[in-house]
Design an enzyme around this catalytic site. Structure first.
Site, PDB file in Angstrom:
ATOM      1  CD  GLU A  45      -2.642   1.806   2.716  1.00 35.49           C
ATOM      2  OE1 GLU A  45      -2.406   0.953   3.622  1.00 35.49           O
ATOM      3  OE2 GLU A  45      -4.102   2.977   2.188  1.00 35.49           O
ATOM      4  NE  ARG A 270       3.644  -8.340  10.030  1.00 40.82           N
ATOM      5  CZ  ARG A 270       3.181  -7.203   9.051  1.00 40.82           C
ATOM      6  NH1 ARG A 270       4.089  -5.421   8.923  1.00 40.82           N
ATOM      7  NH2 ARG A 270       2.076  -6.617   8.377  1.00 40.82           N
ATOM      8  CE  LYS A 280       4.364   0.942   4.357  1.00 40.15           C
ATOM      9  NZ  LYS A 280       3.299   0.180   3.507  1.00 40.15           N
TER      10      LYS A 280
END
Length: 566
Positions: A45, A270, A280
């Site tokens: 994104e 992850r 983020k």
RNA sequence: UGGGAGAUCGUUCAAUGGUAGGACAGCAGACUCUGACUCUGCUUAUCGGGGUUCGAGUCCCUGUCUCCCAGCCA
């Protein structure tokens, strides 16, 4: 002079170890699934800068495609215009390319598919599998139920297909205010999986989209959009992180209901690294609150940050290849990343002598005003990298830490009465010191042995250590930026970022000295400052003022010995 | 206390019913005009309890612990 910034694009030649995703792909190929095709995608994104965690996903997706003769797309998951910006799109493109991967002409955007997604939503309405719901966000939450109780069905759940179609088209046409209605999937309010309790597919949102502008007033949710985007692109293996495991039934529900190509979603762990912030949201906070100079601050774990810090794409790729892929969520030690950057830089970095914390040395028996040059190889194991001349004169600088007036036990470097080698130059022996009024040593006096020119004494006598130096008259002044972890070793578990930050994460040494051969080095030139560490030339560097970032320190056995002594 | 997932050296990934192995870290040594690099050697692990099997890290049962999920974020 070799600079390697954005040109380091050679792919890794690591032989990939077995992992569960490779096993799945191998089995799929053997079974002739998807006609033996392998097609992956990296779907960020564009709401922030890529970090080292994304590098793992990038290397995985592009690497798998490469290893199995398939393809990997770059796709922007831009379904939420309120968070996304072109600046982020641009940085992501730059970073993936810098890492060394190529998507050829396959760069896509979820927003490319908005019209198709809308039509598919219409199809689901017609199939009786979606409805327009007038509940507010709060009401939706209140009726979702709990882990032990089923949710309550929306009163709007059984609207007619005609009414749903009419309302959905009017949502698109802008007849209703933001948040007043949603399109929901009609699945199962009693499902133990919250994702299946009539999830929202579309919300009304008046926000300018970085690509579609104001064309749309309704936007698809991730869960509704992602599988279809994968499907459109013919993705075979849709690889994502563990937290999406619960979303897989919904992913499958949409593509099955629509009767379109079904990619297989596979979840992996992850990346987590000790003492490294890889969220983020928190990284954005660091930037917004000014704790760092920007997304490319060399202390940031962003790709732009570590690039500026001096990390190379090869090192990052090797690191990503070495950490493995699994479904257990572990934490990789930062030492492993450091190992890979040292390994790569050791091969490529030009050696140079630089003194970070200078103390003056006067060679008492060296002629005043005389200068000579010593030849030094640019790399001890790579003659093809050439050599350079390093000027030598009566007054030098050495590292403050390489001299002790009162040496600790076994101290091998310079102290009164002790002889050491000045690298590539002469044996020198300390014969005295000068001090200021505080008793601090300001000048170290030595004598040199002219017969040891080049660094070896013809009588065969040995010294315990070799230290680096620069000529005071010829050295360039430069700024060395020394970095440590942004996060405190024992960072408190707090939402307050300030309390977790290491106050010494950046130490600027404005008075550092470097041999003149470094003059005019281009930004991102990698050096090994011998016996100190790997550094690279920072973006802030100018012809007048050289600025270098410490990428990583050299391994330091002496530091360990000293630490143990305490 | 609903659902999903996971548990192997200090860390991380392998071992696909048949000798538990690699990398990093650590320790010891060799080499060295970088206490770097390189090289050699060493230490250390199958979450607990049952079972199946000639043989179990792997299969079965059971327990324990950890992570994720109730955004109109992704």
């Amino acid at each position: 002079m070799p600079t390697d910034g954005l040109n380091e694009t050679t792919a890794t030649s690591e032989t990939a170890p077995s992992n569960f995703i490779r096993d799945i792909i191998i089995r799929d190929i053997q079974n002739g699934k998807n006609d033996g095709r392998v097609h992956t995608r990296f779907p960020p994104e564009p709401n922030g800068y890529l970090h080292i965690g994304h590098a793992k996903s990038i290397c995985l997706n592009f690497g798998l495609a490469k290893d199995f003769g398939g393809k990997c797309n770059l796709r922007f998951d831009d379904t939420n215009p309120s968070k996304e910006e072109t600046e982020y799109v641009d940085s992501i493109i730059k970073d993936v390319r810098w890492l060394g991967f190529d998507w050829e002409d396959r760069i896509f955007y979820a927003s490319d598919y908005f019209e198709q997604l809308f039509q598919w939503a219409v199809q689901l309405i017609k199939q009786g599998q979606a409805y327009v719901c007038d509940l507010t966000a709060d009401q939706v939450r209140e009726t979702r139920g709990t882990t032990t109780e089923p949710g309550i069905e929306s009163p709007y759940r059984n609207r007619s297909v005609e009414e749903n179609l009419d309302l959905f088209h009017r949502m698109r046409a802008g007849e209703f205010p933001d948040g007043s209605r949603t399109l929901r999937s009609k699945i199962d309010m009693a499902s133990p999986n919250f994702n299946m309790r009539d999830p929202v597919m579309y919300r009304i949102l008046r926000a300018e989209h970085h690509r579609t502008g104001n064309d749309w007033l309704i936007y698809p949710m991730y869960d509704y959009a992602h599988g279809e985007c994968d499907s459109i692109e013919g993705i075979t293996h849709s690889i994502c992180t563990l937290e999406f495991e619960d979303h897989r039934p919904l992913y499958d529900w949409y593509v099955k209901s629509l009767g379109i190509h079904q990619p297989q979603q596979i979840e992996f762990d992850r990346l987590n690294i000790t003492n490294t912030m890889l969220s983020k949201r928190k990284l954005l906070l660091l930037v917004q609150k000014g704790f760092v100079s920007g997304w490319d601050d060399p202390r940031m774990p962003t790709l732009s940050g570590i690039r500026r810090r001096g990390y190379t794409p090869e090192a990052i790729r090797n690191f990503c290849g070495s950490i493995g892929v699994s479904k257990s969520n572990g934490v990789i030690e930062l030492a492993l990343l450091e190992h890979h950057i040292r390994e790569d830089l050791n091969k490529r970095a030009r050696r140079v002598m630089a003194v970070i914390d200078p103390i003056k040395v006067v060679i008492d028996n060296y002629p005043e005003g005389q200068t000579e040059e010593h030849i030094a190889p640019n790399h001890p194991d790579a003659p093809e990298m050439g050599e350079r001349a390093v000027p030598f004169s009566k007054v030098l600088y050495i590292e403050r830490d390489d001299f002790r007036e009162v040496p600790p036990p076994k101290y091998p470097r310079l102290y009164p009465g002790q002889e050491v080698r000045l690298r590539y130059a002469y044996f020198v022996k300390c014969v005295g010191v000068e001090k200021d009024e505080n008793g601090e040593v300001t000048v170290v006096h030595c004598t040199y042995d002219p017969a040891s020119r080049g660094g070896d004494s013809p009588d065969g006598r040995k010294v315990k250590s070799t230290i680096h130096w620069v000529s005071a008259e010829h050295a360039l002044n430069f700024e060395a930026r020394l970095y440590e972890n942004l996060l405190l070793e024992d960072a408190p578990q707090s939402e307050d970022l300030a309390t977790q930050l290491n106050p010494n994460s950046l130490v600027v040494k404005a008075n550092a000295k470097i041999e003149p051969s470094a003059k005019g080095s281009a930004p991102n030139t990698h050096f090994q400052f011998e016996r100190v560490g790997y550094f690279n030339v920072d973006l802030d560097s100018t012809d007048e003022k050289l600025v270098c970032n410490r990428t990583v320190q050299l391994r330091d056995a002496w530091a360990k010995i000293e630490k143990k002594a305490k």
